[in-house]
Motif scaffolding. Structure first.
Motif, PDB file in Angstrom:
ATOM      1  N   MET A 219       0.732  -1.183  -0.054  1.00  0.00           N
ATOM      2  CA  MET A 219      -0.138  -0.172  -0.279  1.00  0.00           C
ATOM      3  C   MET A 219       0.987   1.269  -0.144  1.00  0.00           C
ATOM      4  N   LYS A 220       0.827   2.676  -0.851  1.00  0.00           N
ATOM      5  CA  LYS A 220       1.054   3.492  -0.862  1.00  0.00           C
ATOM      6  C   LYS A 220       0.611   3.979   0.344  1.00  0.00           C
ATOM      7  N   ILE A 221       1.071   5.265   0.671  1.00  0.00           N
ATOM      8  CA  ILE A 221       0.192   5.783   2.028  1.00  0.00           C
ATOM      9  C   ILE A 221       1.257   7.656   1.786  1.00  0.00           C
ATOM     10  N   LEU A 222      -0.064   8.350   1.356  1.00  0.00           N
ATOM     11  CA  LEU A 222       0.419   9.309   1.378  1.00  0.00           C
ATOM     12  C   LEU A 222       0.284   9.960   3.216  1.00  0.00           C
ATOM     13  N   LEU A 223       1.516  10.569   3.393  1.00  0.00           N
ATOM     14  CA  LEU A 223       1.185  11.030   5.342  1.00  0.00           C
ATOM     15  C   LEU A 223       1.138  12.748   4.669  1.00  0.00           C
ATOM     16  N   ILE A 224      -0.289  13.617   5.387  1.00  0.00           N
ATOM     17  CA  ILE A 224       0.097  14.920   5.506  1.00  0.00           C
ATOM     18  C   ILE A 224       0.731  15.124   6.258  1.00  0.00           C
ATOM     19  N   GLY A 225       1.535  15.927   6.819  1.00  0.00           N
ATOM     20  CA  GLY A 225       2.291  16.289   7.925  1.00  0.00           C
ATOM     21  C   GLY A 225       3.799  15.164   7.999  1.00  0.00           C
ATOM     22  N   ARG A 226       5.524  15.683   8.775  1.00  0.00           N
ATOM     23  CA  ARG A 226       6.475  14.799   8.487  1.00  0.00           C
ATOM     24  C   ARG A 226       6.562  14.998  10.336  1.00  0.00           C
ATOM     25  N   ASP A 227       6.561  16.543  10.683  1.00  0.00           N
ATOM     26  CA  ASP A 227       6.973  16.622  11.794  1.00  0.00           C
ATOM     27  C   ASP A 227       6.454  17.300  13.193  1.00  0.00           C
TER      28      ASP A 227
END
Length: 297
Positions: free
Chosen positions: A1-9
């Motif tokens: 599954m390819k997951i786009l996480l919005i926000g990093r830190d």
């Protein structure tokens, strides 16, 4: 599954980068990444999602300055209300699901029993209104989604009550803490781990398929306390385990009227987690047990 996480830190996003990694390829984007994903710029949201082509979008970014939102309501609305709706629309376009985090502040705070997901909302400040509008924007698109309402989030990173208290307890002799607002402090790591478990139990052939379990869930630690009770437990545990000196600040309980803020806070915002347990068998530990786990980490 390819997951786009919005926000990093952010404190939740940072934990999600680790907990989601076992479920697939995690691509974490924000306004400093390449490609850029700026929640105030609808075009950058659309472009980033179409470029990544994820199977799942996890939005862990938000405008969270509750008091400042009273003066910056337009900015809070663009980030918390408009941007999630755009994410949902683009998720439909690329065939992805969406996980979004919301807040206990969507409720009026005038109750005495934990709020269920079905309880009527009634936010008392600009931040809460923007977060509720974001929930509604997502639901209106028909995208496969989980909206996870959490509360009083803290962790070992970022800006939060725990880290502020540990700093001020070293710097001051006395701290006066509000004792008439009740909620459930929730460790960011537990939010991330529970999210990953929900995704794992909603996946099929590398895709996010929540089926009839999609919708809004409350996701907080168990029990309840006040900000003063939270601060007392931070001080007691930290003192017992050598994290604070003997000279750490004394704590004094005060009513909210003695600490006026630009934004009204709900007096009672404890959330019921029964639906989460019924649908996924998940139950976060009591708030004080979670705090001890975080401080001993």
């Amino acid at each position: 599954m390819k997951i786009l996480l919005i926000g990093r830190d952010g404190q939740v996003a940072w934990e999600l980068r680790r907990s989601l990694a076992c479920l697939g390829k995690v691509i974490a984007l924000d306004r400093r990444s390449a490609p850029v994903l700026d929640l105030t710029d609808p075009d950058s949201i659309r472009t980033a999602i179409r470029q990544v082509q994820p199977q799942l979008i996890v939005n862990a970014a938000a405008y969270t300055a509750v008091d400042k939102a009273e003066q910056e309501s337009d900015l809070a609305w663009r980030i918390n209300a408009v941007a999630p709706g755009i994410m949902a629309e683009e998720a439909l376009t690329v065939g992805a699901g969406l996980i979004h985090y919301s807040t206990d502040y969507v409720f009026p705070g005038d109750g005495e029993t934990p709020y269920r997901e079905s309880h009527p909302t009634g936010p008392q400040n600009a931040y809460g209104r923007s977060k509720l509008a974001g929930e509604q924007a997502i639901q209106q698109t028909g995208v496969h989604h989980f909206i996870l309402r959490t509360a009083w989030v803290y962790g070992r990173r970022g800006q939060n009550f725990l880290l502020t208290m540990l700093r001020l307890m070293r710097e001051r002799e006395l701290l006066r803490i509000v004792d008439d607002q009740r909620g459930a402090p929730t460790w960011s790591r537990l939010i991330a781990e529970a999210t990953a478990l929900m995704v794992a139990r909603s996946g099929e052939n590398g895709r996010f398929e929540p089926g009839d379990r999609q919708g809004i869930y409350h996701l907080t630690c168990g029990g309840q306390t006040s900000w003063y009770g939270f601060a007392c437990r931070i001080r007691d545990y930290s003192h017992e385990n050598g994290l604070l000196p003997e000279s750490a600040a004394r704590l004094e309980p005060i009513p909210s009227s003695d600490y006026p803020t630009p934004a009204s806070r709900p007096a009672f915002s404890v959330l019921s987690n029964e639906k989460l347990f019924q649908h996924f068998g998940l139950q976060l530990p009591a708030w004080d047990q979670a705090l001890e786990l975080c401080l001993s980490d």
